[in-house]
Design a protein around this motif. Structure first.
Motif, PDB file in Angstrom:
ATOM      1  N   ASP A   1     116.364  59.258  17.496  1.00 51.50           N
ATOM      2  CA  ASP A   1     115.210  59.208  18.390  1.00 51.50           C
ATOM      3  C   ASP A   1     115.538  58.446  19.668  1.00 51.50           C
ATOM      4  O   ASP A   1     115.111  58.826  20.755  1.00 51.50           O
ATOM      5  CB  ASP A   1     114.009  58.548  17.699  1.00 51.50           C
ATOM      6  N   TYR A   2     116.298  57.375  19.534  1.00 51.60           N
ATOM      7  CA  TYR A   2     116.652  56.563  20.701  1.00 51.60           C
ATOM      8  C   TYR A   2     117.532  57.365  21.664  1.00 51.60           C
ATOM      9  O   TYR A   2     117.302  57.356  22.873  1.00 51.60           O
ATOM     10  CB  TYR A   2     117.364  55.284  20.256  1.00 51.60           C
ATOM     11  N   SER A   3     118.510  58.081  21.134  1.00 51.69           N
ATOM     12  CA  SER A   3     119.390  58.887  21.981  1.00 51.69           C
ATOM     13  C   SER A   3     118.603  59.945  22.741  1.00 51.69           C
ATOM     14  O   SER A   3     118.860  60.196  23.921  1.00 51.69           O
ATOM     15  CB  SER A   3     120.463  59.565  21.132  1.00 51.69           C
ATOM     16  N   GLU A   4     117.661  60.553  22.059  1.00 49.81           N
ATOM     17  CA  GLU A   4     116.803  61.549  22.706  1.00 49.81           C
ATOM     18  C   GLU A   4     115.983  60.911  23.826  1.00 49.81           C
ATOM     19  O   GLU A   4     115.821  61.488  24.898  1.00 49.81           O
ATOM     20  CB  GLU A   4     115.850  62.144  21.665  1.00 49.81           C
ATOM     21  N   MET A   5     115.472  59.742  23.551  1.00 48.55           N
ATOM     22  CA  MET A   5     114.600  59.061  24.511  1.00 48.55           C
ATOM     23  C   MET A   5     115.358  58.653  25.784  1.00 48.55           C
ATOM     24  O   MET A   5     114.844  58.776  26.883  1.00 48.55           O
ATOM     25  CB  MET A   5     113.978  57.824  23.849  1.00 48.55           C
ATOM     26  N   VAL A   6     116.595  58.164  25.630  1.00 47.33           N
ATOM     27  CA  VAL A   6     117.335  57.662  26.791  1.00 47.33           C
ATOM     28  C   VAL A   6     118.224  58.718  27.416  1.00 47.33           C
ATOM     29  O   VAL A   6     118.843  58.468  28.457  1.00 47.33           O
ATOM     30  CB  VAL A   6     118.166  56.401  26.443  1.00 47.33           C
ATOM     31  N   GLY A   7     118.329  59.885  26.811  1.00 49.20           N
ATOM     32  CA  GLY A   7     119.064  60.977  27.424  1.00 49.20           C
ATOM     33  C   GLY A   7     120.525  61.088  27.058  1.00 49.20           C
ATOM     34  O   GLY A   7     121.313  61.619  27.815  1.00 49.20           O
ATOM     35  N   GLY A   8     120.919  60.592  25.907  1.00 51.55           N
ATOM     36  CA  GLY A   8     122.296  60.767  25.470  1.00 51.55           C
ATOM     37  C   GLY A   8     122.748  59.707  24.502  1.00 51.55           C
ATOM     38  O   GLY A   8     122.254  58.587  24.512  1.00 51.55           O
TER      39      GLY A   8
ATOM     40  N   SER B   1     125.668  58.305  24.365  1.00 51.67           N
ATOM     41  CA  SER B   1     126.632  57.329  24.874  1.00 51.67           C
ATOM     42  C   SER B   1     125.964  56.040  25.342  1.00 51.67           C
ATOM     43  O   SER B   1     126.593  54.995  25.411  1.00 51.67           O
ATOM     44  CB  SER B   1     127.439  57.934  26.018  1.00 51.67           C
ATOM     45  N   TYR B   2     124.690  56.096  25.665  1.00 55.68           N
ATOM     46  CA  TYR B   2     123.975  54.905  26.117  1.00 55.68           C
ATOM     47  C   TYR B   2     123.383  54.192  24.907  1.00 55.68           C
ATOM     48  O   TYR B   2     122.500  54.705  24.248  1.00 55.68           O
ATOM     49  CB  TYR B   2     122.859  55.292  27.098  1.00 55.68           C
ATOM     50  N   ARG B   3     123.921  53.016  24.602  1.00 56.29           N
ATOM     51  CA  ARG B   3     123.478  52.305  23.397  1.00 56.29           C
ATOM     52  C   ARG B   3     122.862  50.943  23.708  1.00 56.29           C
ATOM     53  O   ARG B   3     122.460  50.239  22.798  1.00 56.29           O
ATOM     54  CB  ARG B   3     124.642  52.160  22.426  1.00 56.29           C
ATOM     55  N   ASN B   4     122.814  50.561  24.983  1.00 59.33           N
ATOM     56  CA  ASN B   4     122.143  49.313  25.328  1.00 59.33           C
ATOM     57  C   ASN B   4     120.678  49.434  24.934  1.00 59.33           C
ATOM     58  O   ASN B   4     120.017  50.381  25.303  1.00 59.33           O
ATOM     59  CB  ASN B   4     122.214  49.031  26.826  1.00 59.33           C
ATOM     60  N   GLY B   5     120.196  48.492  24.211  1.00 59.82           N
ATOM     61  CA  GLY B   5     118.790  48.521  23.823  1.00 59.82           C
ATOM     62  C   GLY B   5     118.533  49.117  22.457  1.00 59.82           C
ATOM     63  O   GLY B   5     117.398  49.134  21.996  1.00 59.82           O
ATOM     64  N   LEU B   6     119.586  49.610  21.791  1.00 57.47           N
ATOM     65  CA  LEU B   6     119.384  50.207  20.474  1.00 57.47           C
ATOM     66  C   LEU B   6     118.888  49.177  19.466  1.00 57.47           C
ATOM     67  O   LEU B   6     117.996  49.457  18.664  1.00 57.47           O
ATOM     68  CB  LEU B   6     120.668  50.860  19.966  1.00 57.47           C
TER      69      LEU B   6
END
Length: 71
Positions: A29-36, A38-43
């Motif tokens: 869900d987090y990857s979908e929300m932030v658009g990819g 590769s972006y894991r800051n905030g997970l």
């Protein structure tokens, strides 16, 4: 009136289930929300937010029928 010890035990067991939410549970869900992926800051923040929100919803549903409101 319900036995308060029973209510405490029931709430602790319910909340404990939500505290077991892991990063893997939130990752999709987090990857979908932030658009990819590769972006894991905030997970980790998203994981705690999911736990907190899930517990809040659980408590609202569970306590709404067990609370007595005094005015």
């Amino acid at each position: 009136m319900h036995d308060i010890n029973y209510l405490k035990k029931e709430l602790i067991e319910g909340i404990n289930g939500y505290m077991k939410i892991t990063r893997r549970d939130v990752e999709g869900d987090y990857s979908e929300m932030v658009g990819g992926a590769s972006y894991r800051n905030g997970l980790s923040n998203a994981t705690w937010d999911t736990r907190f929100n899930s517990i809040g919803i659980y408590l609202e549903k569970k306590l709404a029928r067990n609370l007595i409101y005094y005015t």
